[in-house]
Structure formats: structure tokens, C-alpha cells
Design a protein around this motif. Structure first.
Motif, PDB file in Angstrom:
ATOM      1  N   LEU A 210      -1.162  -0.319  -6.336  1.00 48.96           N
ATOM      2  CA  LEU A 210      -2.141   0.588  -6.924  1.00 48.96           C
ATOM      3  C   LEU A 210      -2.822   0.037  -8.167  1.00 48.96           C
ATOM      4  N   GLU A 211      -2.247  -0.981  -8.817  1.00 50.37           N
ATOM      5  CA  GLU A 211      -2.976  -1.599  -9.924  1.00 50.37           C
ATOM      6  C   GLU A 211      -4.280  -2.204  -9.436  1.00 50.37           C
ATOM      7  N   ASP A 212      -4.276  -2.764  -8.228  1.00 52.75           N
ATOM      8  CA  ASP A 212      -5.439  -3.489  -7.727  1.00 52.75           C
ATOM      9  C   ASP A 212      -6.355  -2.658  -6.846  1.00 52.75           C
ATOM     10  N   GLY A 213      -5.815  -1.691  -6.141  1.00 55.08           N
ATOM     11  CA  GLY A 213      -6.651  -0.889  -5.250  1.00 55.08           C
ATOM     12  C   GLY A 213      -5.853   0.214  -4.607  1.00 55.08           C
ATOM     13  N   ASN A 214      -6.553   1.207  -4.069  1.00 53.74           N
ATOM     14  CA  ASN A 214      -5.867   2.357  -3.466  1.00 53.74           C
ATOM     15  C   ASN A 214      -6.160   2.532  -1.979  1.00 53.74           C
ATOM     16  N   LEU A 215      -6.741   1.489  -1.363  1.00 47.99           N
ATOM     17  CA  LEU A 215      -7.118   1.589   0.046  1.00 47.99           C
ATOM     18  C   LEU A 215      -6.281   0.668   0.923  1.00 47.99           C
ATOM     19  N   LEU A 216      -6.117   1.078   2.171  1.00 48.26           N
ATOM     20  CA  LEU A 216      -5.502   0.242   3.194  1.00 48.26           C
ATOM     21  C   LEU A 216      -6.570  -0.660   3.812  1.00 48.26           C
ATOM     22  N   PRO A 217      -6.195  -1.669   4.588  1.00 48.26           N
ATOM     23  CA  PRO A 217      -7.203  -2.534   5.216  1.00 48.26           C
ATOM     24  C   PRO A 217      -8.218  -1.765   6.052  1.00 48.26           C
ATOM     25  N   SER A 218      -7.814  -0.632   6.592  1.00 44.92           N
ATOM     26  CA  SER A 218      -8.717   0.192   7.408  1.00 44.92           C
ATOM     27  C   SER A 218      -9.775   0.902   6.586  1.00 44.92           C
ATOM     28  N   GLY A 219      -9.592   0.938   5.261  1.00 48.39           N
ATOM     29  CA  GLY A 219     -10.485   1.701   4.398  1.00 48.39           C
ATOM     30  C   GLY A 219      -9.964   3.084   4.093  1.00 48.39           C
ATOM     31  N   LYS A 220      -8.877   3.473   4.734  1.00 49.43           N
ATOM     32  CA  LYS A 220      -8.252   4.768   4.478  1.00 49.43           C
ATOM     33  C   LYS A 220      -7.500   4.713   3.154  1.00 49.43           C
ATOM     34  N   LYS A 221      -7.485   5.850   2.430  1.00 50.09           N
ATOM     35  CA  LYS A 221      -6.753   5.901   1.171  1.00 50.09           C
ATOM     36  C   LYS A 221      -5.258   5.836   1.451  1.00 50.09           C
ATOM     37  N   ALA A 222      -4.558   4.972   0.722  1.00 44.85           N
ATOM     38  CA  ALA A 222      -3.118   4.794   0.920  1.00 44.85           C
ATOM     39  C   ALA A 222      -2.354   5.990   0.379  1.00 44.85           C
ATOM     40  N   ALA A 223      -1.169   6.214   0.943  1.00 43.84           N
ATOM     41  CA  ALA A 223      -0.310   7.285   0.454  1.00 43.84           C
ATOM     42  C   ALA A 223       0.340   6.910  -0.873  1.00 43.84           C
ATOM     43  N   GLY A 224       0.491   5.606  -1.120  1.00 41.63           N
ATOM     44  CA  GLY A 224       1.126   5.138  -2.348  1.00 41.63           C
ATOM     45  C   GLY A 224       1.409   3.662  -2.250  1.00 41.63           C
ATOM     46  N   ASN A 225       2.158   3.153  -3.214  1.00 35.95           N
ATOM     47  CA  ASN A 225       2.431   1.713  -3.255  1.00 35.95           C
ATOM     48  C   ASN A 225       3.131   1.190  -2.001  1.00 35.95           C
ATOM     49  N   ALA A 226       4.154   1.895  -1.550  1.00 29.85           N
ATOM     50  CA  ALA A 226       4.904   1.420  -0.389  1.00 29.85           C
ATOM     51  C   ALA A 226       4.023   1.344   0.847  1.00 29.85           C
ATOM     52  N   ASP A 227       3.102   2.274   0.981  1.00 27.41           N
ATOM     53  CA  ASP A 227       2.167   2.285   2.108  1.00 27.41           C
ATOM     54  C   ASP A 227       1.295   1.029   2.088  1.00 27.41           C
ATOM     55  N   ILE A 228       0.850   0.630   0.889  1.00 32.09           N
ATOM     56  CA  ILE A 228       0.027  -0.567   0.750  1.00 32.09           C
ATOM     57  C   ILE A 228       0.843  -1.819   1.055  1.00 32.09           C
ATOM     58  N   VAL A 229       2.078  -1.857   0.563  1.00 29.20           N
ATOM     59  CA  VAL A 229       2.943  -3.014   0.819  1.00 29.20           C
ATOM     60  C   VAL A 229       3.201  -3.173   2.316  1.00 29.20           C
ATOM     61  N   ARG A 230       3.498  -2.069   2.990  1.00 28.96           N
ATOM     62  CA  ARG A 230       3.734  -2.147   4.442  1.00 28.96           C
ATOM     63  C   ARG A 230       2.526  -2.709   5.167  1.00 28.96           C
ATOM     64  N   ALA A 231       1.337  -2.279   4.766  1.00 27.27           N
ATOM     65  CA  ALA A 231       0.115  -2.779   5.405  1.00 27.27           C
ATOM     66  C   ALA A 231      -0.051  -4.273   5.156  1.00 27.27           C
ATOM     67  N   ALA A 232       0.289  -4.732   3.954  1.00 33.15           N
ATOM     68  CA  ALA A 232       0.192  -6.159   3.628  1.00 33.15           C
ATOM     69  C   ALA A 232       1.184  -6.972   4.445  1.00 33.15           C
ATOM     70  N   VAL A 233       2.382  -6.470   4.598  1.00 40.73           N
ATOM     71  CA  VAL A 233       3.402  -7.187   5.394  1.00 40.73           C
ATOM     72  C   VAL A 233       2.945  -7.336   6.842  1.00 40.73           C
ATOM     73  N   LEU A 234       2.390  -6.279   7.381  1.00 32.74           N
ATOM     74  CA  LEU A 234       1.895  -6.340   8.766  1.00 32.74           C
ATOM     75  C   LEU A 234       0.758  -7.343   8.888  1.00 32.74           C
ATOM     76  N   LEU A 235      -0.145  -7.328   7.913  1.00 33.72           N
ATOM     77  CA  LEU A 235      -1.279  -8.244   7.949  1.00 33.72           C
ATOM     78  C   LEU A 235      -0.811  -9.687   7.803  1.00 33.72           C
ATOM     79  N   ALA A 236       0.176  -9.905   6.946  1.00 32.07           N
ATOM     80  CA  ALA A 236       0.669 -11.265   6.701  1.00 32.07           C
ATOM     81  C   ALA A 236       1.277 -11.891   7.949  1.00 32.07           C
ATOM     82  N   ARG A 237       1.795 -11.081   8.843  1.00 34.26           N
ATOM     83  CA  ARG A 237       2.433 -11.613  10.053  1.00 34.26           C
ATOM     84  C   ARG A 237       1.440 -12.377  10.926  1.00 34.26           C
ATOM     85  N   ALA A 238       0.159 -12.065  10.798  1.00 32.99           N
ATOM     86  CA  ALA A 238      -0.868 -12.759  11.588  1.00 32.99           C
ATOM     87  C   ALA A 238      -1.043 -14.211  11.112  1.00 32.99           C
ATOM     88  N   TYR A 239      -0.502 -14.530   9.927  1.00 28.57           N
ATOM     89  CA  TYR A 239      -0.675 -15.871   9.359  1.00 28.57           C
ATOM     90  C   TYR A 239       0.608 -16.677   9.420  1.00 28.57           C
TER      91      TYR A 239
END
Length: 239
Positions: A210-239
């Protein structure tokens, strides 16, 4: 390495789940680590909710977090505007009794070299915060540069092409200056997810929260920090 940046200077107008108190930071720390983050970056707050470097506020936040996620590295900001502000903020840093694992120091600030030296002398790791090519050029001239823990490249540009140009320019300066420290690359608001993807593609560390942003990759507002972290972990798996 994925770092969760839990609050920064954000208020609850930005997101209602921004953590302020030591207990709230500790709760978000536990949830964010469970979601896949491996390190934490926080801005302790005083009783009035404002950012603080005060020894008591720092100790409360760090002890609460370490109780919830023992062994997890925790870093603090030292930015220029945190009260008492300017060079005066070095005094509370000197008075810390409970120490963070590392601090971030922005090279754009007049006393960056002093704060880096102060932190290193106290056995605290340093993230050298680089916002621009000129910041990178300053870093490579510092005697303590190679003693830092990592380089923290923060892209504040909201135009994505300009952001990528800034990142590439910064990286080029570091390479020419033979700064071979680990690199953490992250963005701010509109550049959060583009810079996260760039970091993954380059094999760099990154941060999210939340220091950097409040949105998920989809553009939807995140529920909180853990929601953003989960989205990042999923995205990172593609790399």
C-alpha cells in the motif's frame, strides 16, 4: 526477494486498510509474509498517526512485528520529511535502542551520505534509494556505496515510457560505476505493476504494498497488503 511495503506515508483516505499502529503493522506483516513476501518495509507512526523516527515508536513497531514474524528482515524509511525533518532526524536515529535490519536512504536528500554512514556505523544495513540518473551518479562517488545492502531503484514517473527510460538510465550508471549490489526495482501508483514485471524479467528483487499503490494488476482496488502480495506472487510465477 519480494518485499512488502506496508504503509509509507499513506493515509486511510488512500486505502482504509493502511496500517498505522504497531499492532496493525504486526498483523499486516504476518498476513503479508503468509501471502508470500520475504521482507518488510515500514514507516512507524506516532500516537497521532504521523510517521515517526522516535525511538519508542520504532521499538514498538519492530518488537510487535518481530513477535508475529520472527526472523523476517524489517526495514524502515529515513526520508527527509519524517519529523523532526531534515538533518535533525539523524538525532532520533542515533538514539534507537531497537534496531531495524536495514533502512532506506534516498540519495536525493542533502544528508544521504551522512545517514548512510550513521546507519552502517550502527550495524544497520542500507538500501541506497535511487530516484533518478543524478541520484545514481551521486551514489557511485560515495566511499560507502559498496558497503550498502542493495540499491533501491524507485520509479516515480507516471508516464510508463518515461519510467522505463529512467530505470534503464539508472542501471547504466550503476554498471559503469561498477556497483554490483543487488537491485530492488519498484514503481509508484501507475508504474507499480509495469516496474514489477520489469524487475521479474531482469531477475531483480522488487517490492509491493500500500505504500506504492492500492490496485491489483487487473485494476481492481486491493483488499489490503496481503491481497497485493498474493497477486505479485502469482504474477512472478510467469517469470
Amino acid at each position: 526477494m519480494l518485499q512488502a511495503c506496508l504503509n509509507g506515508g499513506r493515509t486511510r483516505d488512500f486505502h482504509p486498510m493502511v496500517p498505522y499502529t504497531a499492532a496493525e503493522l504486526a498483523s499486516d506483516a504476518r498476513k503479508s509474509i503468509a501471502a508470500g513476501a520475504s521482507e518488510l518495509h515500514i514507516h512507524p507512526r506516532s500516537a497521532d498517526g504521523l510517521e515517526s523516527l522516535g525511538p519508542d515508536d520504532v521499538a514498538k513497531a519492530l518488537l510487535a512485528i518481530r513477535s508475529n514474524v520472527p526472523g523476517t528482515p524489517v526495514g524502515l524509511s529515513t526520508h527527509w520529511r519524517i519529523p523532526p525533518g531534515g538533518r535533525a532526524r539523524q538525532k532520533p536515529i542515533e538514539q534507537w535502542q531497537v534496531l531495524p535490519d536495514y533502512v532506506s536512504v534516498n540519495l536525493i536528500e542533502d544528508d544521504a551520505a551522512e545517514v548512510i554512514s550513521l546507519a552502517l556505523a550502527r550495524g544497520i544495513g542500507v538500501e541506497a534509494g535511487i530516484w533518478s540518473i543524478s541520484d545514481a551518479e551521486r551514489l557511485v562517488t560515495l566511499p560507502d556505496a559498496k558497503k550498502c545492502l542493495r540499491v533501491l531503484i524507485e520509479i516515480n514517473e507516471q508516464d510508463i515510457d518515461e519510467g522505463f527510460a529512467a530505470a534503464i538510465g539508472i542501471i547504466s550508471v550503476l554498471e559503469r560505476g561498477k556497483i554490483k549490489l543487488p537491485i530492488l526495482l519498484h514503481g509508484d501508483e501507475k508504474s507499480v505493476w509495469p516496474m514489477f514485471r520489469e524487475a521479474m524479467a531482469r531477475g531483480y528483487d522488487s517490492r509491493i504494498g500500500l505504500e506504492d499503490g492500492n490496485l491489483l494488476p487487473s485494476g481492481k482496488k486491493a483488499a489490503g497488503n496481503a491481497d497485493i502480495v498474493r497477486a505479485a506472487v502469482l504474477l512472478a510465477r510467469a517469470y
